[in-house]
Design a protein around this motif. Structure first.
Motif, PDB file in Angstrom:
ATOM      1  N   VAL A 302       0.835  -1.200   0.000  1.00 29.09           N
ATOM      2  CA  VAL A 302       0.000   0.000   0.000  1.00 29.09           C
ATOM      3  C   VAL A 302       0.872   1.253   0.000  1.00 29.09           C
ATOM      4  N   ALA A 303       1.914   1.239   0.820  1.00 26.50           N
ATOM      5  CA  ALA A 303       2.814   2.397   0.872  1.00 26.50           C
ATOM      6  C   ALA A 303       3.505   2.616  -0.474  1.00 26.50           C
ATOM      7  N   ALA A 304       3.979   1.533  -1.078  1.00 25.00           N
ATOM      8  CA  ALA A 304       4.677   1.647  -2.364  1.00 25.00           C
ATOM      9  C   ALA A 304       3.741   2.116  -3.465  1.00 25.00           C
ATOM     10  N   ALA A 305       2.500   1.642  -3.450  1.00 20.75           N
ATOM     11  CA  ALA A 305       1.540   2.000  -4.500  1.00 20.75           C
ATOM     12  C   ALA A 305       1.221   3.484  -4.504  1.00 20.75           C
ATOM     13  N   GLU A 309       6.869   7.479  -7.648  1.00 19.75           N
ATOM     14  CA  GLU A 309       7.584   6.632  -8.603  1.00 19.75           C
ATOM     15  C   GLU A 309       6.666   5.594  -9.234  1.00 19.75           C
ATOM     16  N   ILE A 310       5.865   4.921  -8.405  1.00 22.52           N
ATOM     17  CA  ILE A 310       4.979   3.863  -8.901  1.00 22.52           C
ATOM     18  C   ILE A 310       3.811   4.462  -9.677  1.00 22.52           C
ATOM     19  N   ILE A 311       3.283   5.569  -9.214  1.00 21.86           N
ATOM     20  CA  ILE A 311       2.164   6.200  -9.918  1.00 21.86           C
ATOM     21  C   ILE A 311       2.588   6.634 -11.323  1.00 21.86           C
ATOM     22  N   THR A 409       8.629  -4.451  -2.702  1.00 25.00           N
ATOM     23  CA  THR A 409       7.238  -4.248  -3.113  1.00 25.00           C
ATOM     24  C   THR A 409       7.135  -3.366  -4.355  1.00 25.00           C
ATOM     25  N   LYS A 410       8.067  -2.447  -4.539  1.00 22.12           N
ATOM     26  CA  LYS A 410       8.079  -1.675  -5.784  1.00 22.12           C
ATOM     27  C   LYS A 410       8.374  -2.572  -6.978  1.00 22.12           C
TER      28      LYS A 410
END
Length: 692
Positions: A302-305, A309-311, A409-410
């Motif tokens: 959830v934190a990575a999403a 960077e991920i967005i 997770t990323k």
């Protein structure tokens, strides 16, 4: 390839696949004239699952529903009458065969089988707890820099019962000692595990008298496995005493520690709004499903999403962003702390892939079907295992370690994002409902008295006055040998209609969420007394308390009710009951054992795993009332189960000499405001089902 229907699966099968299906399931091909919709309706009451069943058949996907229909349970093992603990067997004790080769009789065999199942369930829950203790220590020492101590108040409370000094120390110093003290309860040299001291005084004294206070989680599991080895413990009551001690090592040991440590790391839950069912999937976003039981992975996902960077990476692939949704108890964990939507419960996992919208399903441990890989072969979905303890042949494996939490997770999320352009046909069932979740025992105490007067006095007074008839914990799994969610929903509806407050966890909580039973407007279906109390406090009559590991929150809640006074001296005095309407797991049996041993009479709906032994059945369903003040019942008829629960609660009220319950004493009112949680306009955006 020819169009046909095999094992209830309509699609195009080549001769090799057709032959494989017939061999696997030992069944003939079914006729095309069969009414598929009627069969689907009997298997589930969830409209989204029904829709996906039809699509799965068209896609040639085989699910747990199909396998359960084709594979009939062994009638001997199903009732506990088969012993395979040594290679002189397996010995099937049926008919004229009353003892195995070693002479073990039916009562010994059935008791040993149950004890081993309880040990397995305890091991599963408690190993989860060990992992949370290790994560807490890694966060405190700085070895897992992406994890933080978020709830210092909970840290202080846990430190107090673990007898850890806090004055003049940093939160990290305290957390290290708390984690070490927690870990010492697994391979312990103690006489008693630390969390057991949190039980009511009378209950702890009873356990000590009976010799069932757990000495250490690992010790009890190992001893149970030893005792049930061929030629060791061969006395039914003696076997079950150890089985109870092992179950208590779960509820008042590993699981309780797990809940505490999760709260310290990720925050103690309080009410949060979200949505449930397949309609939470997005056509324009990358859909990532978190599935399993440990919150460390899912919290980090959830934190990575949400990271820029991920967005940006998702947008570069043509998606609007990343949509995280959950299945099973991982879903409950991130729901009640982060508001992550619930996709479904246990039996939804394979069929969710049939939507064609899931770009990755990320799993850790427990309740994860191996059939997911075969299901994913009909779609573009990637199944990604992450735990060093659990791999699935054919799935991708990206091992998660807390010291590289965000980095790992990323990588997982980028794998899902890279898969987004590979989508083909997408069909997302248009079913979703709003929910309110996150009622920890701390928040339930707070909502009755505020910050400075946290108390269970209002609840106890309402029970004593007859406004609330009693309370029930409704928990547990899905089982494809029953109609999915049917018993879950009907049991909860009838209980609240009879002024019985419901607290729920696990797959029952998700079943309730999918059908609107965790929403404020369900108040109109509650009995008048229960409704009056819930309106005054500002809560729904069905309280989501978390994942299956969080059944320990219910134990703590019951202890607080006892300690508040006025409803007896022990948990066994309370007008309460436990129910598991659709149980299937060994973990459910471990829960059943520790809940009953804690003083709560418990019903598990479905066939009995101990039916093979009349003596053992009588021991747990009758005789234990004189031992633990509670009994354990297996009942295949959910309506009969509810009737028995209501009668049991009324009998407890009589024993306490409380006001006689009368459903006509209190008038219904209409002053409950959903706006306590959200505006009517916001609610209207979400609720489509509106059915209970």
């Amino acid at each position: 390839m020819i169009e046909n229907e095999c094992n209830g699966v309509r699609g195009y099968f080549d001769k090799e696949t057709e032959g494989m299906l017939r061999f696997m399931y030992r069944i003939p091909l079914q006729t095309k004239g069969e009414n598929v919709s009627e069969k689907v309706t009997k298997k589930t009451v969830d409209p989204a699952v029904k829709e996906m069943m039809e699509k799965a058949k068209a896609d040639g996907m085989i699910t747990a529903f199909d396998r359960a229909e084709a594979i009939k349970p062994c009638p001997i093992g199903h009732i506990g009458s088969c012993c395979k603990h040594c290679h002189m067997g397996p010995c099937r004790l049926v008919g004229k065969t009353t003892a195995g080769v070693c002479g073990a009789n039916i009562d010994t065999v059935v008791a040993r089988n149950l004890a081993r199942q309880i040990a397995a369930g305890t091991a599963a829950h408690s190993d989860h707890g060990r992992g949370m203790a290790q994560t807490l220590k890694a966060a405190a020492t700085g070895e897992a820099p992406d994890f933080q101590i978020k709830d210092e108040k909970k840290l202080a409370a846990v430190a107090e019962y673990l007898e850890i000094k806090t004055e003049g120390r940093t939160k990290e110093e305290i957390a290290i000692d708390v984690a070490d003290a927690g870990l010492s309860n697994f391979g312990s040299l103690k006489d008693e595990v630390d969390p057991a001291k949190r039980a009511p005084k009378a209950r702890l004294e009873l356990w000590r008298k009976l010799g069932v206070v757990p000495r250490g989680v690992d010790r009890e599991v190992v001893e149970t496995m030893h005792r049930t080895t061929m030629g060791v413990d061969q006395d039914v009551e003696h076997i079950m005493t150890q089985a109870v001690r092992t179950g208590l090592a779960d509820g008042w040991g590993g699981s309780m520690l797990s809940t505490d440590f999760s709260d310290i790391l990720f925050g103690t839950p309080s009410p949060v709004e979200s949505r449930a069912n397949f309609g939470v999937l997005s056509e324009s976003q990358v859909n990532v499903v978190v599935h399993g039981h440990e919150p460390s992975l899912s919290e980090m996902i959830v934190a990575a999403a949400n990271s820029p960077e991920i967005i940006e990476y998702a947008k570069a692939k043509g998606a609007d962003g990343v949509n995280i949704v959950g299945i099973c108890c991982t879903a409950n964990e991130v729901l009640m702390r982060q508001g992550v939507p619930l996709l479904g419960n246990f039996l939804s996992q394979e069929l969710s892939i049939a939507t064609g919208a899931i770009d990755a399903m990320v799993v850790d441990i427990q309740c994860v079907m191996q059939g997911l890989v075969d299901a994913a072969n009909t779609s573009h979905t990637k199944i990604i295992t992450t735990s060093p303890k659990a791999r699935i042949e054919g799935a991708a494996h990206v091992e998660f370690h807390e010291d590289k939490g965000l980095e790992t997770t990323k990588l997982i999320l980028k794998t899902a994002i890279d898969n987004y352009p590979n989508r083909k046909e997408v069909q997302i069932p248009d079913y979703t409902d709003r929910l309110i979740a996150g009622f920890s025992h701390e928040y339930i105490a707070y909502m009755q008295g505020g910050v400075y007067r946290q108390s269970f006095r209002p609840f106890n007074d309402a029970v004593m006055a007859g406004r609330i008839r009693g309370a029930a914990g409704v928990v547990g799994c899905n089982n494809p040998r029953m109609s999915q969610d049917d018993a879950h929903l009907n049991v909860v509806k009838q209980l609240i209609a009879n002024d019985i407050l419901v607290v729920t966890t696990g797959c029952n909580a998700i079943a309730c969420a999918k059908q609107g039973l965790l929403t404020p407007e369900v108040m109109e279906h509650a009995g008048p007394g229960l409704r009056e109390v819930c309106e005054a406090i500002g809560i729904p009559p069905v309280l989501h308390m978390g994942s299956c590991i969080d059944n320990t929150r219910i134990l703590t809640l019951l202890t607080q009710v006892v300690n508040e006074g006025g409803l007896g001296e022990d948990i066994s005095d309370l007008p309460v009951a436990g129910l598991a309407p659709e149980w299937m797991s060994e973990k459910a049996l471990a829960i059943g054992a520790y809940v009953v041993a804690s003083g709560v009479t418990t019903w598990m709906c479905g066939s009995s795993p101990i039916e093979g032994s009349e003596r053992l059945t009588k021991l747990v369903s009758e005789d234990w009332n004189d031992v633990y003040g509670a009994t354990w019942k297996f009942e295949p008829d959910w309506q009969k189960m509810v009737d028995e629960v209501i009668a049991h609660i009324d009998a407890k009220r009589v024993a306490l000499k409380l006001e006689e319950y009368s459903p006509t004493r209190y008038a219904k009112s209409d002053n409950y405001l959903p706006a306590d949680y959200t505006s009517d306009e916001e609610f209207a955006k979400y609720s489509r089902t509106k059915t209970i």
